[in-house]
Scaffold this motif. Structure first.
Motif, mmCIF file in Angstrom:
data_model
loop_
_atom_site.group_PDB
_atom_site.id
_atom_site.type_symbol
_atom_site.label_atom_id
_atom_site.label_comp_id
_atom_site.label_asym_id
_atom_site.label_seq_id
_atom_site.Cartn_x
_atom_site.Cartn_y
_atom_site.Cartn_z
ATOM 1 N N SER A 128 0.847 -1.188 0.000
ATOM 2 C CA SER A 128 0.000 0.000 0.000
ATOM 3 C C SER A 128 0.886 1.243 0.000
ATOM 4 O O SER A 128 1.704 1.432 0.904
ATOM 5 N N THR A 130 1.810 5.292 0.166
ATOM 6 C CA THR A 130 1.366 6.396 1.012
ATOM 7 C C THR A 130 0.870 7.570 0.166
ATOM 8 O O THR A 130 1.147 7.658 -1.042
ATOM 9 N N ARG A 203 -3.876 -4.532 0.536
ATOM 10 C CA ARG A 203 -2.975 -3.370 0.580
ATOM 11 C C ARG A 203 -3.674 -2.089 1.018
ATOM 12 O O ARG A 203 -3.024 -1.055 1.186
ATOM 13 N N THR A 205 -5.188 0.598 3.466
ATOM 14 C CA THR A 205 -4.849 0.920 4.844
ATOM 15 C C THR A 205 -5.954 0.411 5.762
ATOM 16 O O THR A 205 -7.056 0.082 5.313
ATOM 17 N N GLU A 206 -5.657 0.339 7.038
ATOM 18 C CA GLU A 206 -6.645 -0.179 7.993
ATOM 19 C C GLU A 206 -7.935 0.636 7.952
ATOM 20 O O GLU A 206 -9.036 0.079 7.956
ATOM 21 N N LYS A 207 -7.811 1.942 7.887
ATOM 22 C CA LYS A 207 -9.005 2.790 7.854
ATOM 23 C C LYS A 207 -9.781 2.600 6.550
ATOM 24 O O LYS A 207 -11.018 2.581 6.549
ATOM 25 N N GLU A 208 -9.069 2.462 5.441
ATOM 26 C CA GLU A 208 -9.738 2.247 4.158
ATOM 27 C C GLU A 208 -10.490 0.926 4.155
ATOM 28 O O GLU A 208 -11.632 0.848 3.691
#
Length: 261
Positions: A128, A130, A203, A205-208
């Motif tokens: 993932s 940034t 990939r 992010t945790e929030k996504e």
């Protein structure tokens, strides 16, 4: 989902009357039976759209998709009608929106640039990427990137009916529908795309991932997700847009690689 879905088996007599005998009365009853599905899909797709696009318009477009689904549905194919109809309803609504050209060309170009950035960078780094890496690739500042995400948020109405690439005729739905007699080559392609989509989801992010899970699986609205995650609705919309653009970028890039090998 607060929609009472009609079972294909519960409507089997109507389906047979329509498919085997061409009964228009049976067809009309099927349409009426599945109208709640149109309202549900329309409500979901209205999230994030401009206020100038009314829900009634979406429902009208969706009904055309429902009728098309009833006409084309194959009782012997092995799919639940509700699943098949949802794809057709979403596709009809998106086709109508595209024909109406409700999104400025400049906004579409921004979405394509972000999608391309995710596709290229995540293939390069195999992880993932940034926001800063995307900004460097695009040659813009983080503030400009956030504004781009805000601008394109209304374009990320994700649909399995969308082409994997704009110039391509193969849609995402083709990667999940299993025909009665698939040829080995197409089955291999579908398996490859399934694997790439799975990797792309990993990939996020945790929030996504949380936003995608709550929106598409728990079926919460973006405002409800904002409350659950203690974030602003605009931040949730941004996370939703990033997740979908990331997924679309990986799918497009993966399909390009598959057919260039």
């Amino acid at each position: 989902m607060n929609v009472k879905k009609s079972s294909k088996l519960a409507n089997l007599d109507l389906w047979k009357e329509w498919k085997e005998h061409g009964s228009l009365e049976a067809k009309n009853q099927l349409i009426e039976s599945y109208l709640p599905l149109v309202e549900y899909v329309s409500s979901r797709m209205s999230i994030g759209l401009p206020s100038s696009i009314s829900k009634d318009d979406l429902i009208s477009y969706g009904i055309m998709g429902l009728i098309d689904a009833i006409d084309k549905f194959d009782l012997d194919r092995g799919l639940q009608f509700e699943t098949y109809a949802s794809w057709r309803i979403r596709g009809a609504i998106q086709d109508a929106l595209r024909q109406g050209d409700w999104v400025p060309r400049s906004v579409r170009e921004k979405a394509k640039r972000i999608e391309e950035a995710y596709g290229v960078l995540e293939q390069q780094y195999l992880r993932s990427v940034t926001d800063e890496e995307v900004c460097e690739y695009l040659g813009i500042t983080l503030k400009e990137f956030q504004q781009m995400l805000h601008d394109v948020s209304v374009t990320t109405v994700f649909s399995l009916e969308d082409p994997i690439k704009e110039e391509d005729s193969e849609t995402r739905i083709a990667t999940v529908i299993d025909d009665k007699a698939p040829n080995p080559e197409s089955a291999l392609h579908r398996q490859y795309l399934h694997e790439m989509l799975s990797q792309a989801i990993d990939r996020l992010t945790e929030k996504e991932r949380t936003v995608v899970s709550l929106f598409y699986f728990e079926e919460l609205s973006l405002s409800e997700i904002a409350e659950v995650m203690s974030l602003s609705p605009s931040r949730i919309s941004q996370l939703h847009s990033k997740a979908l653009l990331r997924l679309k970028g990986v799918l497009a890039n993966s399909k390009h690689q598959l057919f260039s090998e």
